[in-house]
Design a protein around this motif. Structure first.
Motif, short mmCIF file in Angstrom:
data_model
loop_
_atom_site.label_atom_id
_atom_site.label_comp_id
_atom_site.label_asym_id
_atom_site.label_seq_id
_atom_site.Cartn_x
_atom_site.Cartn_y
_atom_site.Cartn_z
N ILE A 1 0.81 -1.23 0.00
CA ILE A 1 0.00 0.00 0.00
C ILE A 1 0.83 1.27 0.00
O ILE A 1 0.30 2.37 -0.15
CB ILE A 1 -0.97 0.03 1.20
CG1 ILE A 1 -0.20 0.16 2.52
CG2 ILE A 1 -1.88 -1.17 1.21
CD1 ILE A 1 -1.11 0.37 3.71
N LEU B 1 0.20 5.69 2.83
CA LEU B 1 -1.06 5.10 3.31
C LEU B 1 -0.83 4.29 4.58
O LEU B 1 -1.69 4.25 5.47
CB LEU B 1 -1.68 4.23 2.22
CG LEU B 1 -2.23 4.96 0.99
CD1 LEU B 1 -2.84 3.97 0.00
CD2 LEU B 1 -3.28 6.01 1.39
N ILE C 1 -6.75 -5.51 -0.34
CA ILE C 1 -5.82 -4.39 -0.22
C ILE C 1 -6.38 -3.17 -0.94
O ILE C 1 -6.25 -2.03 -0.46
CB ILE C 1 -4.45 -4.77 -0.81
CG1 ILE C 1 -3.74 -5.78 0.08
CG2 ILE C 1 -3.57 -3.52 -0.99
CD1 ILE C 1 -3.29 -5.22 1.41
N GLU C 2 -7.05 -3.42 -2.04
CA GLU C 2 -7.61 -2.30 -2.80
C GLU C 2 -8.69 -1.58 -2.00
O GLU C 2 -8.79 -0.35 -2.02
CB GLU C 2 -8.17 -2.79 -4.14
CG GLU C 2 -7.11 -3.32 -5.09
CD GLU C 2 -6.01 -2.30 -5.33
OE1 GLU C 2 -6.34 -1.11 -5.56
OE2 GLU C 2 -4.82 -2.69 -5.28
N LYS D 1 -6.93 0.49 0.58
CA LYS D 1 -6.36 1.69 -0.03
C LYS D 1 -7.42 2.76 -0.25
O LYS D 1 -7.23 3.94 0.09
CB LYS D 1 -5.68 1.35 -1.36
CG LYS D 1 -4.36 0.62 -1.23
CD LYS D 1 -3.79 0.35 -2.63
CE LYS D 1 -2.45 -0.32 -2.56
NZ LYS D 1 -1.89 -0.60 -3.91
N SER D 2 -8.53 2.34 -0.85
CA SER D 2 -9.60 3.31 -1.15
C SER D 2 -10.21 3.87 0.13
O SER D 2 -10.65 5.03 0.16
CB SER D 2 -10.68 2.68 -2.04
OG SER D 2 -11.30 1.59 -1.37
N ASP E 1 -7.56 6.50 1.38
CA ASP E 1 -7.48 7.75 0.61
C ASP E 1 -8.86 8.37 0.35
O ASP E 1 -8.99 9.32 -0.42
CB ASP E 1 -6.72 7.53 -0.71
CG ASP E 1 -7.41 6.54 -1.64
OD1 ASP E 1 -8.63 6.31 -1.49
OD2 ASP E 1 -6.72 5.99 -2.54
#
Length: 646
Positions: free
Chosen positions: A363, A367, A392-393, A396-397, A400
């Protein structure tokens, strides 16, 4: 204002036996919201009052008895003399010793009958003495009209002149009978059924007591021998509107329903026909389930405040009591606890982030640093990162803030579901971690699970720690209504100390204390292992069911004793489909959870075969160690799975 020393002393006195003055609890009794359901004064049947340890059985019996109803500070009317409760808590150690082969069975049975007669007669005399305080002229007239003292002399072959002398002489008579029974000398057999009938009937011949109804309650009935219980059952069987015989005993206790003799051919008491059960635990549970939880919370709060200072708080409403106690034992959300703990322990989040180091590369550093700024997320990730459906995606989203609303809601639901498990795991893994998850009023209510004694002990330990930090001067005073909140850390420590002491107490639970001690310590160890599993998909395991094999009589007796002593709590299975409704789940009492660092909530369970459960309760340490190692190995080998809450 109250001195800190007196406050701690008052809260430490948890048992009704130690609160009573001359057997009266009138000035310390808190009327529960379900008062009418346990009001035994107006009962028409013989009653079996049932409840778990600490449910308040003795307190209720003492309150409804003549000792409290005719307390020196009470203001009774002549109506108070219509329905009268006589209370007797037998010396069961002495009475059971009669049947240990020291005395021929005939003499043992005759001595027991005589002791019952003497003890209940003493209660009748004490009732009249208490009434004499409030109705002196009437009682003196009653004694004259009924020839009550003369009848006492005739029945027991005494020569007393007043009520004040009677109980002393009856105690001496009991000692004389004990001596003769031990020496197997003949003594006069005293039948309680006939003697109490004679005495009460003589009182009902007077104007003041013409409507008198005597209800005799025998506490701790389960501790009498089976033969003694059977004899009392005969008296219960022949109860009537003038004299009824009643009992009180612990929930799940094994008691006899045989009448006069413990023989399969003997007559038995029939529930509803011969007696009715008042189950305090069920009353509280049903009251709670009908969304009266705040009333129960207020009831416990008021008990605490009255324990501290009865003169100040006895008139408090439940809502007032709850507001004050909720402030003192302030409940923080898990998110608040985590944030406060991480803020005050600067090395905590770095320790957590070390466990997330495998996320750093995918990441990116920026992050990853954001995770450290969100302790709640960081802690939950220590568990959910192992789930196959962890993305993981998505993380991340989320970090952020580009995540859509639906995905965000699901991700936060998963955090909320697994963060308690993550907290337990972190606390167990290192002595440096001590997130105060066992703190706050709501947590204390769950931990005590309806046991007033345990609730007061949790409060006592928390108060003690709080005042130790505040001052070293024992003469300092405090105004409870302006007291600051006890910190979460101190409440957590108080809960842990309470739990550890109560675990040590289990071995004293006769007659199977050693078995129950093993059961508690080994279940606690197994649940602690499951809390530390590398992959946690079914979090917070602290209860179990038995799956295969026939439960033999010996094992069933262990379970029954565990339920009787509230070591285990029984739940009806409701989740599985097509199940036998007689099957049960068994939860380790929540009060023991802090001692093992495990969850106090009934969340997910472990299934034991009967054979493995017998190993857990058994004395073969080699078999236990093998099973424990297998259990630990199975937890370590769990493969990552979906983990729920997709």
């Amino acid at each position: 204002m109250i001195s800190i020393q007196n406050l701690l002393k008052n809260v430490s006195v948890a048992r009704a036996e130690f609160k009573a003055q001359n057997e009266s609890v009138f000035s310390s009794f808190v009327k529960p919201p379900f008062y009418e359901q346990i009001n035994i004064l107006n009962a028409q049947h013989s009653i079996a009052l049932v409840g778990g340890r600490g449910s308040g059985k003795t307190m209720y019996l003492k309150y409804f008895s003549h000792w409290s109803q005719l307390d020196i500070t009470a203001t009774p009317t002549t109506d108070s003399l219509k329905n009268v409760i006589l209370y007797w808590k037998p010396n069961t150690i002495f009475l059971r010793s009669l049947e240990r082969g020291w005395i021929e069975e005939k003499y043992a049975n005759q001595a027991f009958q005589s002791f019952v007669s003497i003890e209940i007669t003493k209660e009748v005399i004490s009732f009249l003495s208490n009434a004499l305080h409030h109705f002196p002229d009437d009682i003196l007239l009653v004694l004259e009209q009924s020839n009550f003292i003369k009848k006492i002399n005739q029945i027991f072959e005494l020569s007393i002149d007043s009520l004040q002398d009677a109980n002393i002489h009856l105690d001496l008579l009991m000692g004389e009978i004990s001596s003769k029974a031990l020496n197997e000398d003949n003594f006069k057999i005293l039948s309680p059924e006939n003697i109490i009938k004679i005495l009460v009937t003589s009182l009902t011949q007077t104007k003041l007591f013409k409507s008198l109804s005597i209800k005799i309650f025998i506490d701790e009935f389960e501790n009498l021998s089976i033969n003694q219980q059977s004899y009392i059952n005969g008296l219960r069987k022949h109860s009537n509107s003038m004299i009824s015989w009643n009992v009180a005993y612990k929930a799940f206790a094994t008691v006899s329903n045989y009448v006069y003799t413990n023989s399969p051919d003997s007559e038995q008491l029939q529930k509803q026909n011969d007696y009715r059960v008042i189950d305090i635990d069920n009353i509280i549970k049903n009251y709670h389930d009908k969304k009266n939880i705040r009333a129960i919370d207020g009831f416990f709060s008021k008990i605490l405040l009255v324990s501290i200072n009865k003169e100040q708080f006895l008139t408090y409403e439940f809502s007032e009591s709850l507001a004050l106690v909720s402030h003192i034992l302030k409940q923080n959300s898990l998110k608040e606890l985590v944030v406060k703990y991480s803020d005050s322990n600067k090395n905590f989040i770095p320790r957590v982030l070390k466990q997330l180091s495998d996320l750093k590369e995918p990441i990116g550093e920026e992050l990853f640093n954001k995770i450290g700024e969100n302790p709640y997320l960081a802690i939950s990730l220590t568990v959910i990162k192992k789930h196959n459906n962890f993305s993981i995606e998505t993380l991340k989203s989320y970090l952020d803030k580009t995540i859509d609303d639906v995905s965000k809601r699901k991700f936060e639901e998963k955090q909320n579901h697994y963060i308690p498990a993550a907290i337990y795991k972190l606390n167990i893994a290192s002595s440096y971690n001590n997130i105060p998850i066992y703190s706050g009023f709501d947590k204390f209510m769950t931990l005590c699970s309806g046991n007033v004694r345990h609730f007061l002990e949790l409060c006592y330990q928390s108060f003690q720690l709080y005042f130790a930090e505040q001052t070293n001067n024992e003469d300092d005073t405090i105004e409870i209504t302006s007291m600051k909140s006890i910190s979460s850390q101190l409440m957590h420590k108080g809960a842990t100390q309470t739990s550890e002491e109560l675990v040590k107490e289990v071995i004293s639970f006769a007659p199977m204390g050693q078995k129950l001690d093993m059961l508690v310590s080994r279940l606690g160890e197994l649940f602690r292992i499951s809390h530390q599993a590398d992959v946690i998909t079914e979090p917070e395991q602290n209860h179990f069911s038995l799956t295969t094999g026939t439960v033999d009589e010996k094992t069933q007796k262990i379970i029954s004793q565990a339920l009787c002593w509230n070591v285990l709590i029984e739940h009806r299975i409701t989740k599985e489909r097509d199940i036998d409704r007689s099957l049960k789940d068994y939860q380790l009492n929540p009060i023991y959870a802090p001692a093992f660092g495990i969850s106090y909530r009934k969340m997910h369970k472990v299934s034991f075969s009967v054979a493995n459960f017998q190993i857990i309760c058994g004395t073969d340490n080699h078999k236990w160690e093998n099973y424990r190692n297998i259990f630990e190995g199975n937890n370590a080998k769990i493969e990552p799975v979906q983990g729920g809450l997709l």
